[in-house]
Design an enzyme around this catalytic site. Structure first.
Site, PDB file in Angstrom:
ATOM      1  N   GLU A 150       4.235  16.880  -7.686  1.00 55.74           N
ATOM      2  CA  GLU A 150       3.251  16.013  -8.358  1.00 55.74           C
ATOM      3  C   GLU A 150       2.951  16.542  -9.759  1.00 55.74           C
ATOM      4  O   GLU A 150       2.879  15.780 -10.729  1.00 55.74           O
ATOM      5  CB  GLU A 150       1.959  15.952  -7.546  1.00 55.74           C
ATOM      6  CG  GLU A 150       2.099  15.260  -6.199  1.00 55.74           C
ATOM      7  CD  GLU A 150       0.783  15.211  -5.442  1.00 55.74           C
ATOM      8  OE1 GLU A 150      -0.273  15.068  -6.074  1.00 55.74           O
ATOM      9  OE2 GLU A 150       0.832  15.295  -4.208  1.00 55.74           O
TER      10      GLU A 150
ATOM     11  N   LEU B 249     -10.992   1.116  -5.965  1.00 55.58           N
ATOM     12  CA  LEU B 249     -11.541   0.371  -7.095  1.00 55.58           C
ATOM     13  C   LEU B 249     -11.423  -1.125  -6.843  1.00 55.58           C
ATOM     14  O   LEU B 249     -10.453  -1.604  -6.251  1.00 55.58           O
ATOM     15  CB  LEU B 249     -10.791   0.752  -8.373  1.00 55.58           C
ATOM     16  CG  LEU B 249     -10.979   2.213  -8.814  1.00 55.58           C
ATOM     17  CD1 LEU B 249      -9.936   2.602  -9.853  1.00 55.58           C
ATOM     18  CD2 LEU B 249     -12.397   2.442  -9.353  1.00 55.58           C
TER      19      LEU B 249
ATOM     20  N   MET C  93     -10.726   9.490  -5.229  1.00 60.62           N
ATOM     21  CA  MET C  93     -10.721   9.031  -3.844  1.00 60.62           C
ATOM     22  C   MET C  93     -11.593   7.810  -3.591  1.00 60.62           C
ATOM     23  O   MET C  93     -12.003   7.553  -2.468  1.00 60.62           O
ATOM     24  CB  MET C  93     -11.125  10.177  -2.912  1.00 60.62           C
ATOM     25  CG  MET C  93     -10.226  11.391  -3.021  1.00 60.62           C
ATOM     26  SD  MET C  93      -8.473  11.000  -2.849  1.00 60.62           S
ATOM     27  CE  MET C  93      -8.346  10.880  -1.074  1.00 60.62           C
TER      28      MET C  93
ATOM     29  N   ARG D 278     -19.964  -1.420  -4.901  1.00 58.00           N
ATOM     30  CA  ARG D 278     -18.877  -0.836  -5.694  1.00 58.00           C
ATOM     31  C   ARG D 278     -18.930  -1.306  -7.134  1.00 58.00           C
ATOM     32  O   ARG D 278     -18.696  -0.522  -8.060  1.00 58.00           O
ATOM     33  CB  ARG D 278     -17.517  -1.198  -5.073  1.00 58.00           C
ATOM     34  CG  ARG D 278     -17.238  -0.521  -3.763  1.00 58.00           C
ATOM     35  CD  ARG D 278     -15.829  -0.858  -3.246  1.00 58.00           C
ATOM     36  NE  ARG D 278     -15.599  -0.259  -1.939  1.00 58.00           N
ATOM     37  CZ  ARG D 278     -15.208   1.017  -1.762  1.00 58.00           C
ATOM     38  NH1 ARG D 278     -15.017   1.788  -2.814  1.00 58.00           N
ATOM     39  NH2 ARG D 278     -15.046   1.495  -0.551  1.00 58.00           N
TER      40      ARG D 278
ATOM     41  N   HIS E 299       0.306   9.104  -5.946  1.00 63.42           N
ATOM     42  CA  HIS E 299       0.077   8.970  -4.510  1.00 63.42           C
ATOM     43  C   HIS E 299       1.056   9.897  -3.798  1.00 63.42           C
ATOM     44  O   HIS E 299       2.253   9.903  -4.137  1.00 63.42           O
ATOM     45  CB  HIS E 299       0.287   7.517  -4.077  1.00 63.42           C
ATOM     46  CG  HIS E 299       0.091   7.279  -2.623  1.00 63.42           C
ATOM     47  ND1 HIS E 299      -1.155   7.215  -2.044  1.00 63.42           N
ATOM     48  CD2 HIS E 299       0.987   7.112  -1.622  1.00 63.42           C
ATOM     49  CE1 HIS E 299      -1.017   7.007  -0.742  1.00 63.42           C
ATOM     50  NE2 HIS E 299       0.263   6.945  -0.457  1.00 63.42           N
TER      51      HIS E 299
ATOM     52  N   GLY F 235      -8.860  18.604  -8.910  1.00 64.55           N
ATOM     53  CA  GLY F 235      -8.175  18.092 -10.086  1.00 64.55           C
ATOM     54  C   GLY F 235      -6.924  18.854 -10.479  1.00 64.55           C
ATOM     55  O   GLY F 235      -6.663  19.028 -11.671  1.00 64.55           O
ATOM     56  N   SER F 236      -6.123  19.251  -9.510  1.00 60.45           N
ATOM     57  CA  SER F 236      -4.913  20.002  -9.906  1.00 60.45           C
ATOM     58  C   SER F 236      -3.974  19.130 -10.723  1.00 60.45           C
ATOM     59  O   SER F 236      -3.331  19.585 -11.663  1.00 60.45           O
ATOM     60  CB  SER F 236      -4.203  20.553  -8.665  1.00 60.45           C
ATOM     61  OG  SER F 236      -3.564  19.546  -7.920  1.00 60.45           O
ATOM     62  N   ASN F 237      -3.887  17.833 -10.375  1.00 62.58           N
ATOM     63  CA  ASN F 237      -3.045  16.939 -11.187  1.00 62.58           C
ATOM     64  C   ASN F 237      -3.655  16.737 -12.571  1.00 62.58           C
ATOM     65  O   ASN F 237      -2.929  16.647 -13.572  1.00 62.58           O
ATOM     66  CB  ASN F 237      -2.873  15.599 -10.479  1.00 62.58           C
ATOM     67  CG  ASN F 237      -1.757  15.630  -9.446  1.00 62.58           C
ATOM     68  OD1 ASN F 237      -0.589  15.645  -9.813  1.00 62.58           O
ATOM     69  ND2 ASN F 237      -2.103  15.660  -8.188  1.00 62.58           N
TER      70      ASN F 237
ATOM     71  N   ASP G  82      -2.372   1.200  -3.734  1.00 59.12           N
ATOM     72  CA  ASP G  82      -1.099   1.946  -3.669  1.00 59.12           C
ATOM     73  C   ASP G  82       0.114   1.015  -3.681  1.00 59.12           C
ATOM     74  O   ASP G  82       1.087   1.226  -2.945  1.00 59.12           O
ATOM     75  CB  ASP G  82      -1.070   2.809  -2.384  1.00 59.12           C
ATOM     76  CG  ASP G  82      -2.193   3.827  -2.360  1.00 59.12           C
ATOM     77  OD1 ASP G  82      -2.638   4.190  -1.258  1.00 59.12           O
ATOM     78  OD2 ASP G  82      -2.643   4.223  -3.455  1.00 59.12           O
TER      79      ASP G  82
END
Ligand code: GRF
Length: 197
Positions: free
Chosen positions: A176, A95, A92, A67, A111, A13-15, A147
């Site tokens: 990012e 959806l 990741m 899903r 992305h 979760g760096s973003n 994307d």
């Protein structure tokens, strides 16, 4: 009106942390109400909790290929938190249109390529193999096509001699962490003007 942001992660979760830091900096049109992951072991969950943000983990594995069932479970903490904006940040799981349509115009993703180049995985290796002179990252609105949604921002980096997928990924990741917070600030304030860093 302050927007209420749920951030979905799958790993470190760096973003997500970059978004939380920027929202905590004050004078921000959004506040974080949830960090959720499809992996109960995602390291980002503990980091978010340490920053006082509510977290939830909905393991996708018990749902197998269903899903829609996984997403119905994931939706619960998002709704309970009263989120009106969803940020995918290193999330990741693909959806379904049903989930995406529920947040049409209210879900963002980052992305690690200059879309429309290289949707999908292994973006840095693909850019290197193509001999590209530059790479980068894109924040876009999430639509049912992977994307592919309207671009809200991009940041570019040079590809340097001797770059590997790892060195390039690290250079892009720095951008990012600049781009996503800047785009979220604008988007949460109702400004969809694309931002190019
Ligand atoms: C990053 O390359 C991001 O672009 C992609 O997942 C990778 C890890 O993101 N979506 P994070 O460090 O978990 O935010």
């Amino acid at each position: 009106m302050t927007r209420r942001v749920a951030i979905l992660i799958s790993g470190g979760g760096s973003n997500m942390l970059a978004l939380l830091r920027d929202m905590a900096a004050g004078d921000h049109p959004a506040l974080p109400v949830l960090v959720a992951s499809n992996d109960p072991k995602a390291a980002g969950l503990a980091k978010a909790a340490a920053l006082g943000v509510a977290t939830a983990a909905v393991d996708h594995r018990p749902y197998g290929g269903d899903r829609a069932a996984f997403e119905a479970a994931l939706l619960q903490p998002i709704l309970e938190a009263g989120a009106d904006l969803v940020c995918l940040a290193g999330f990741m799981r693909v959806l379904t249109p049903g989930f995406v349509d529920r947040f049409a115009g209210r879900m963002l993703n980052i992305h690690p390529s200059l879309l429309p180049l290289y949707p999908g995985l292994h973006t840095h290796r693909r850019a290197l193999e193509a001999g590209d002179a530059e790479a980068g990252c894109t924040v876009h609105e999430v639509t049912p096509v992977l994307d592919d949604g309207p671009i809200l921002g991009q940041a570019r980096v040079p590809i340097l001699a001797g770059d590997t997928a790892e060195t390039l990924a690290a250079r892009v990741l720095v951008q990012e962490h600049r781009l996503y917070p800047a785009v979220l600030r604008r988007f949460a304030a109702g400004d969809r003007t694309p931002l190019f860093l």
